[in-house]
Design an enzyme around this catalytic site. Structure first.
Site, PDB file in Angstrom:
ATOM      1  N   HIS A 100       5.182  18.616  -1.944  1.00 28.25           N
ATOM      2  CA  HIS A 100       5.299  17.631  -3.020  1.00 28.25           C
ATOM      3  C   HIS A 100       6.226  18.255  -4.067  1.00 28.25           C
ATOM      4  CE1 HIS A 100       1.104  16.986  -1.600  1.00 28.25           C
ATOM      5  NE2 HIS A 100       1.290  15.718  -1.898  1.00 28.25           N
ATOM      6  N   ASP A 103       4.654  20.861  -6.162  1.00 28.96           N
ATOM      7  CA  ASP A 103       4.235  22.126  -5.536  1.00 28.96           C
ATOM      8  C   ASP A 103       5.288  23.214  -5.715  1.00 28.96           C
ATOM      9  OD1 ASP A 103       2.263  20.490  -4.441  1.00 28.96           O
ATOM     10  OD2 ASP A 103       3.248  20.364  -2.482  1.00 28.96           O
ATOM     11  N   GLU A 267      -3.548  11.050   9.280  1.00 31.51           N
ATOM     12  CA  GLU A 267      -4.335  12.259   8.965  1.00 31.51           C
ATOM     13  C   GLU A 267      -5.743  12.114   9.527  1.00 31.51           C
ATOM     14  OE1 GLU A 267      -3.924  14.190   5.191  1.00 31.51           O
ATOM     15  OE2 GLU A 267      -6.084  14.493   5.027  1.00 31.51           O
TER      16      GLU A 267
HETATM   17  C1  XLS Z   1      -4.440  13.650   0.436  1.00 28.85           C
HETATM   18  C2  XLS Z   1      -3.261  13.527   1.264  1.00 28.85           C
HETATM   19  C3  XLS Z   1      -2.026  14.255   0.757  1.00 28.85           C
HETATM   20  C4  XLS Z   1      -0.803  13.767   1.456  1.00 28.85           C
HETATM   21  C5  XLS Z   1       0.485  14.087   0.772  1.00 28.85           C
HETATM   22  O1  XLS Z   1      -5.555  13.320   0.819  1.00 28.85           O
HETATM   23  O2  XLS Z   1      -3.579  13.921   2.556  1.00 28.85           O
HETATM   24  O3  XLS Z   1      -2.178  15.638   0.878  1.00 28.85           O
HETATM   25  O4  XLS Z   1      -0.747  14.244   2.749  1.00 28.85           O
HETATM   26  O5  XLS Z   1       0.553  13.564  -0.493  1.00 28.85           O
HETATM   27 NI    NI Z   2      -2.277  14.302   4.116  1.00 26.42          NI
HETATM   28 NI    NI Z   3      -6.019  14.110   2.890  1.00 28.03          NI
END
Ligand code: XLS
Ligand code: NI
Ligand code: NI
Length: 440
Positions: A100, A103, A267
């Site tokens: 990000h 970061d 994810e």
């Molecule tokens: C948060 C998200 C974040 C994204 C990127 O839960 O997984 O980390 O992957 O902003």
């Molecule tokens: Ni994520």
């Molecule tokens: Ni996440």
């Protein structure tokens, strides 16, 4: 320079019998599985935020890790962190990273200061990329941490906040393009609502789509050829997030004519939060042609929040890699460890051990998925299950020549119809187990 992880050398493959915690047991980067090396199949990436920025605190307790890497000022920390990150990734043989904007550089007091800070660190990142060969998988803008985004970014109620978010996206896209990134992610952490009483849902979604169109137009205009991803998540930090799950995001992309430009970044822990399996989310993405990339982690089935644990459950990595192989493998995406070590894992080598465990779990998943496909029993079972659609009336349904009337005529002539085919779930689960553990 001594390095930040001088106690750890290059991590190597030693095989399943190895008891060395700092060696791969299953991830053998050059071994060929399903026609490509494991390195090419798995495309591992490190997440900058969890791995190099997070102090490891939780909502009740302070951090247990020092991530200043000896830096005294915010800029010094940012720069040391970059050296540390590339050293860490090189030692593990991780070839990609994700970040990000926040970061990699301190935000400072103003947008202009933030941009100046970013301009100072980007050449350093570029230099380290060149030196180590590590590449950028995807970049993103953090549009959820700062209090200005309390009501959202693209779905904010304030036009100034919307504009600020647009500015952050523009800069994050510039950096992603400059660093040769193969993807750019939108994760809508605050894009949702806490109560519908104060929310114009239709307007907020229209605005979000406006922002995404602007981002695509801008980046494509600059010659960007990588992917755009949306990362679905149902809740947390908001009570309800608009990018709830893969199916919801697809409906949004189709409604706003964005489906040709966007793919999904799935994810594992977000699937759990949406009460889906990881495989379900990947399947929805795959069959709709929008599978893109993966944030590799796992949740705890007994907890209702995003624990972002390192993925070690081999059933899950197997089902995941089955979807990836069936999608034809990664194109621009990869497996980004959006995962963090537990608060209590404060031994400096735990970070290496965690990555090794995650990489080994995906290496196993890949090998077993390949076995399942080559074995063919599962695919054969599924093909047989739908066999009645390949001839006769079934073929007429599939080809489109059947009508409701023709089917009614046909059904009237059938007499008693009974389903005699077993779903075979236990059989299939035992096939998977025998393929997983046949070496024992
Ligand atoms: C948060 C998200 C974040 C994204 C990127 O839960 O997984 O980390 O992957 O902003
Ligand atoms: Ni994520
Ligand atoms: Ni996440």
């Amino acid at each position: 320079m001594a390095g930040y992880f001088s106690g750890v050398g290059k991590i190597r493959y030693e095989g399943p019998q190895s008891k060395n915690p700092l060696a791969f047991k299953f991830y053998n980067p050059e071994a060929v599985v399903a026609g490509r090396t494991m390195r090419e199949q798995l495309r591992f990436a490190a997440s900058f935020w969890h791995t190099f920025c997070s102090e490891g605190g939780d909502m009740f307790g302070d951090g247990t890790r020092d991530v200043s890497f000896g830096g005294k000022t915010p800029m010094e920390v940012a720069k040391n962190r970059i050296y540390a990150a590339f050293e860490f990734m090189s030692k593990l043989g991780i070839e990609y990273f994700c970040f990000h904007d926040r970061d990699i550089a301190p935000e400072g007091e103003s947008l202009a200061e933030f941009w100046a800070n970013l301009d100072e660190v980007v050449p350093l990142i570029k230099e380290q990329m060149k030196k180590t060969g590590v590449k950028l998988l995807w970049g993103t803008a953090n549009l959820f941490s700062h209090p200005r985004y309390v009501h959202g970014a693209g779905t904010a109620a304030s036009a100034d906040v919307f504009a600020y978010a647009a500015a952050q996206i523009k800069k994050a896209l510039d950096i992603t393009i400059e660093l040769g990134g193969s993807g750019y992610v939108f994760w809508g952490g605050r894009e949702g609502y806490e109560t519908l009483l104060n929310t114009d849902m239709g307007f907020e979604l229209d605005n979000l789509a406006r922002l995404l169109h602007m981002a695509v137009d801008y980046a494509r205009g600059k010659g960007y050829r990588g992917d755009f991803y949306i990362e679905p998540k149902p809740k947390e930090p908001t009570k309800h997030q608009y990018d709830y799950d893969a199916a919801t995001v697809l409906a949004f992309l189709r409604k706003y004519d964005l489906v040709d430009e966007f793919r999904l970044n799935i994810e594992a822990n977000h699937a759990t939060l949406a009460q889906h399996s990881f495989q379900h989310e990947l399947r929805v993405a795959r069959i709709n042609g929008v599978f893109g990339s993966i944030d590799a982690n796992q949740g705890d089935m007994l907890l209702g929040w995003d624990t972002d644990q390192f993925p070690t459950d081999v059933y899950n990595t197997t089902h995941c890699m089955l979807e990836v192989l069936r999608a034809g493998g990664f194109r621009n995406g990869g497996l980004n460890f959006d995962a963090k070590i537990r608060r209590a894992s404060m031994n400096p080598r735990d970070l290496f051990v965690a990555y090794i465990a995650g990489m080994d779990a995906f290496a196993l998943g890949l090998r077993i998925a390949d076995r399942i496909i080559r074995d063919g029993r599962v695919d054969q079972f599924v093909a047989d299950r739908y066999a009645s659609f390949r001839t006769g009336i079934g073929a007429e349904i599939v080809s489109g020549s059947a009508t409701l009337e023709s089917l009614a005529d046909y059904a009237l002539r059938l007499g008693r119809v009974e389903e005699k085919n077993s779903g075979g779930q236990e059989y299939l689960e035992s096939v998977i187990n025998s393929l997983m553990f046949s070496g024992i």
